[in-house]
Design a protein around this motif. Structure first.
Motif, mmCIF file in Angstrom:
data_model
loop_
_atom_site.group_PDB
_atom_site.id
_atom_site.type_symbol
_atom_site.label_atom_id
_atom_site.label_comp_id
_atom_site.label_asym_id
_atom_site.label_seq_id
_atom_site.Cartn_x
_atom_site.Cartn_y
_atom_site.Cartn_z
ATOM 1 N N GLY A 51 0.787 -1.229 0.000
ATOM 2 C CA GLY A 51 0.000 0.000 0.000
ATOM 3 C C GLY A 51 0.817 1.274 0.000
ATOM 4 O O GLY A 51 0.452 2.259 -0.651
ATOM 5 N N THR A 52 1.937 1.278 0.726
ATOM 6 C CA THR A 52 2.763 2.494 0.776
ATOM 7 C C THR A 52 3.500 2.736 -0.532
ATOM 8 O O THR A 52 4.009 3.834 -0.765
ATOM 9 C CB THR A 52 3.804 2.422 1.917
ATOM 10 O OG1 THR A 52 4.728 1.358 1.653
ATOM 11 C CG2 THR A 52 3.144 2.207 3.267
ATOM 12 N N GLN A 53 3.553 1.742 -1.393
ATOM 13 C CA GLN A 53 4.238 1.872 -2.680
ATOM 14 C C GLN A 53 3.261 2.143 -3.827
ATOM 15 O O GLN A 53 3.474 3.048 -4.634
ATOM 16 C CB GLN A 53 5.048 0.598 -2.980
ATOM 17 C CG GLN A 53 5.999 0.194 -1.856
ATOM 18 C CD GLN A 53 6.979 1.307 -1.497
ATOM 19 O OE1 GLN A 53 7.767 1.749 -2.339
ATOM 20 N NE2 GLN A 53 6.918 1.767 -0.254
ATOM 21 N N GLY B 186 1.542 13.253 -2.141
ATOM 22 C CA GLY B 186 0.830 14.048 -1.140
ATOM 23 C C GLY B 186 -0.495 13.443 -0.742
ATOM 24 O O GLY B 186 -0.815 13.342 0.454
ATOM 25 N N ARG B 187 -1.283 13.041 -1.721
ATOM 26 C CA ARG B 187 -2.581 12.438 -1.413
ATOM 27 C C ARG B 187 -2.406 11.112 -0.694
ATOM 28 O O ARG B 187 -3.176 10.782 0.222
ATOM 29 C CB ARG B 187 -3.377 12.245 -2.704
ATOM 30 C CG ARG B 187 -4.003 13.537 -3.206
ATOM 31 C CD ARG B 187 -4.665 13.365 -4.550
ATOM 32 N NE ARG B 187 -5.432 14.554 -4.915
ATOM 33 C CZ ARG B 187 -5.813 14.844 -6.144
ATOM 34 N NH1 ARG B 187 -5.480 14.032 -7.145
ATOM 35 N NH2 ARG B 187 -6.526 15.926 -6.398
ATOM 36 N N ALA B 188 -1.400 10.338 -1.100
ATOM 37 C CA ALA B 188 -1.147 9.061 -0.425
ATOM 38 C C ALA B 188 -0.748 9.290 1.025
ATOM 39 O O ALA B 188 -1.223 8.589 1.928
ATOM 40 C CB ALA B 188 -0.052 8.287 -1.159
ATOM 41 N N LEU C 265 -3.946 10.206 2.986
ATOM 42 C CA LEU C 265 -4.844 9.077 3.175
ATOM 43 C C LEU C 265 -4.314 8.091 4.203
ATOM 44 O O LEU C 265 -5.059 7.590 5.047
ATOM 45 C CB LEU C 265 -5.075 8.366 1.839
ATOM 46 C CG LEU C 265 -6.074 9.030 0.885
ATOM 47 C CD1 LEU C 265 -6.009 8.376 -0.490
ATOM 48 C CD2 LEU C 265 -7.487 8.937 1.443
ATOM 49 N N ILE C 266 -3.012 7.808 4.119
ATOM 50 C CA ILE C 266 -2.416 6.839 5.048
ATOM 51 C C ILE C 266 -2.312 7.420 6.453
ATOM 52 O O ILE C 266 -2.632 6.751 7.442
ATOM 53 C CB ILE C 266 -1.044 6.371 4.528
ATOM 54 C CG1 ILE C 266 -1.238 5.504 3.271
ATOM 55 C CG2 ILE C 266 -0.283 5.582 5.595
ATOM 56 C CD1 ILE C 266 0.049 5.157 2.545
ATOM 57 N N MET C 267 -1.885 8.681 6.585
ATOM 58 C CA MET C 267 -1.700 9.296 7.906
ATOM 59 C C MET C 267 -3.021 9.511 8.639
ATOM 60 O O MET C 267 -3.082 9.380 9.859
ATOM 61 C CB MET C 267 -0.985 10.630 7.759
ATOM 62 C CG MET C 267 0.466 10.533 7.375
ATOM 63 S SD MET C 267 1.174 12.197 7.246
ATOM 64 C CE MET C 267 2.805 11.795 6.582
ATOM 65 N N THR C 268 -4.085 9.854 7.899
ATOM 66 C CA THR C 268 -5.378 10.095 8.545
ATOM 67 C C THR C 268 -6.175 8.822 8.747
ATOM 68 O O THR C 268 -7.171 8.826 9.484
ATOM 69 C CB THR C 268 -6.227 11.071 7.707
ATOM 70 O OG1 THR C 268 -6.479 10.499 6.419
ATOM 71 C CG2 THR C 268 -5.529 12.420 7.551
ATOM 72 N N ALA C 269 -5.761 7.737 8.091
ATOM 73 C CA ALA C 269 -6.499 6.462 8.122
ATOM 74 C C ALA C 269 -7.928 6.659 7.632
ATOM 75 O O ALA C 269 -8.843 5.942 8.035
ATOM 76 C CB ALA C 269 -6.490 5.859 9.529
ATOM 77 N N GLY C 270 -8.113 7.638 6.755
ATOM 78 C CA GLY C 270 -9.452 7.974 6.295
ATOM 79 C C GLY C 270 -9.905 7.156 5.109
ATOM 80 O O GLY C 270 -9.147 6.389 4.517
ATOM 81 N N LEU D 53 -7.475 6.817 -8.822
ATOM 82 C CA LEU D 53 -7.346 5.509 -8.175
ATOM 83 C C LEU D 53 -8.201 4.463 -8.891
ATOM 84 O O LEU D 53 -7.847 3.285 -8.930
ATOM 85 C CB LEU D 53 -7.747 5.615 -6.701
ATOM 86 C CG LEU D 53 -7.588 4.387 -5.817
ATOM 87 C CD1 LEU D 53 -6.175 3.834 -5.872
ATOM 88 C CD2 LEU D 53 -7.987 4.726 -4.374
ATOM 89 N N VAL D 54 -9.344 4.890 -9.429
ATOM 90 C CA VAL D 54 -10.184 4.005 -10.235
ATOM 91 C C VAL D 54 -10.392 4.651 -11.601
ATOM 92 O O VAL D 54 -10.290 5.872 -11.757
ATOM 93 C CB VAL D 54 -11.552 3.718 -9.560
ATOM 94 C CG1 VAL D 54 -11.347 3.102 -8.188
ATOM 95 C CG2 VAL D 54 -12.403 4.982 -9.461
ATOM 96 N N ASN D 55 -10.698 3.819 -12.590
ATOM 97 C CA ASN D 55 -10.879 4.315 -13.965
ATOM 98 C C ASN D 55 -12.311 4.756 -14.253
ATOM 99 O O ASN D 55 -12.532 5.663 -15.051
ATOM 100 C CB ASN D 55 -10.493 3.233 -14.966
ATOM 101 C CG ASN D 55 -9.006 2.998 -15.029
ATOM 102 O OD1 ASN D 55 -8.281 3.259 -14.076
ATOM 103 N ND2 ASN D 55 -8.525 2.487 -16.153
ATOM 104 N N HIS D 56 -13.265 4.052 -13.648
ATOM 105 C CA HIS D 56 -14.675 4.346 -13.901
ATOM 106 C C HIS D 56 -15.471 4.093 -12.628
ATOM 107 O O HIS D 56 -15.078 3.277 -11.785
ATOM 108 C CB HIS D 56 -15.238 3.448 -15.015
ATOM 109 C CG HIS D 56 -14.460 3.493 -16.284
ATOM 110 N ND1 HIS D 56 -14.587 4.502 -17.217
ATOM 111 C CD2 HIS D 56 -13.530 2.641 -16.784
ATOM 112 C CE1 HIS D 56 -13.776 4.274 -18.237
ATOM 113 N NE2 HIS D 56 -13.127 3.149 -18.000
ATOM 114 N N VAL D 57 -16.618 4.780 -12.493
ATOM 115 C CA VAL D 57 -17.575 4.526 -11.417
ATOM 116 C C VAL D 57 -18.919 4.213 -12.058
ATOM 117 O O VAL D 57 -19.343 4.891 -13.004
ATOM 118 C CB VAL D 57 -17.715 5.750 -10.483
ATOM 119 C CG1 VAL D 57 -18.824 5.514 -9.449
ATOM 120 C CG2 VAL D 57 -16.393 6.042 -9.777
ATOM 121 N N THR D 58 -19.584 3.180 -11.557
ATOM 122 C CA THR D 58 -20.850 2.769 -12.133
ATOM 123 C C THR D 58 -21.802 2.336 -11.027
ATOM 124 O O THR D 58 -21.393 2.147 -9.875
ATOM 125 C CB THR D 58 -20.632 1.612 -13.130
ATOM 126 O OG1 THR D 58 -21.854 1.286 -13.759
ATOM 127 C CG2 THR D 58 -20.076 0.381 -12.418
#
Length: 260
Positions: A146-148, A157-159, A162-167, A179-184
């Motif tokens: 995950g860290t890679q 920055g976003r990583a 996300l990791i530091m806040t555990a959000g 992070l994803v290509n499409h949402v459906t």
């Protein structure tokens, strides 16, 4: 082959692997990781399978994380072995398969679940998906890549945030982040993945495997991705797929790739 924690279904060149532990929100334990490795290996070794889709059973979760009960009492050495074995057996293994892997992310994809989705070649999410790496809230860090992979996909920055806040982020934020290509819609998730799989299957499976290798080379320390690309490009000229593809183009017909 029969499994205790996963289901497999193959049809028309597509293998759908479903993690089936609904009472545990499809959490990954060691047995499930081993079964997933075997299922991916069988699909990748089957020349009739051109695309693999990985998803979770039910409507609540893709994979809600690792099964914490398995490692809560581990020592330092046991923890290190857990991460190393998991990465080798499943997460790195999936990333480097020559058969394209699409993650159909339905519901929660947290911790090891998001790490599994990130090891796939790309991701499609249902509109109810929630993603995050909450490990630091347990006093540990992501251990299955995950860290890679998260910084590679969304930026450092976003990583870090996300990791530091555990959000958690929702599907549309994940789409905005790349992070994803499409949402459906959830009921359309697998049909959309299969539609993309069909587009992939029109092309040379040999060339696709070479492209996966070349793209992944860019993210390896000490490896010149351009040189890997040159080598793989040259290798393609010695394949039956190249002969068929170029002949079909010149003859103005649809290519029928033999896959070799």
């Amino acid at each position: 082959m029969s499994y205790n924690n996963i289901l497999t279904n193959s049809k028309e060149g597509i293998c759908i692997i479903t993690i089936n532990r609904p009472k545990k929100l499809n959490a990954l334990n060691q047995e499930t990781i081993t079964e997933l490795h075997q299922a991916f290996k069988e699909a990748n070794d089957n020349s009739d399978i051109k695309v693999i889709i990985i998803t979770g059973s039910g409507e609540k979760a893709f994979v809600a994380g690792a099964d914490i009960s398995e490692f809560a009492d581990f020592s330092v050495e046991e923890g290190e072995h857990l991460a190393e074995n998991g990465q080798t057996l499943l997460f790195d293994y999936v990333e480097h398969l020559s058969t394209p892997v699409i993650a159909a992310v339905n519901g929660f994809a947290l911790g090891g679940g998001l790490e599994l989705a990130m090891s796939a070649h790309f991701r499609i999410a249902s509109d109810n998906a929630k993603m995050g790496l909450p490990e630091v809230s347990l006093g540990v860090i992501p251990g299955y890549g995950g860290t890679q992979r998260l910084p590679q996909l969304v930026g450092k920055g976003r990583a870090m945030e996300l990791i530091m806040t555990a959000g958690m982020i929702d599907a549309n934020t994940a789409l905005n982040y790349g992070l994803v290509n499409h949402v459906t819609k959830q009921e359309e998730l697998l049909p959309v993945c299969e539609k993309i799989a069909w587009k992939i299957m029109r092309n040379s499976s040999v060339a696709i495997g070479a492209a996966i290798h070349a793209i992944n080379a860019n993210y390896k320390d000490g490896v010149d991705g351009f040189k890997v690309e040159i080598k793989e490009f040259g290798n393609c000229f010695g394949t039956d797929d190249f002969e068929e593809g170029t002949s079909a183009f010149l003859e103005k017909r649809k290519a029928e790739f033999p896959g070799k």
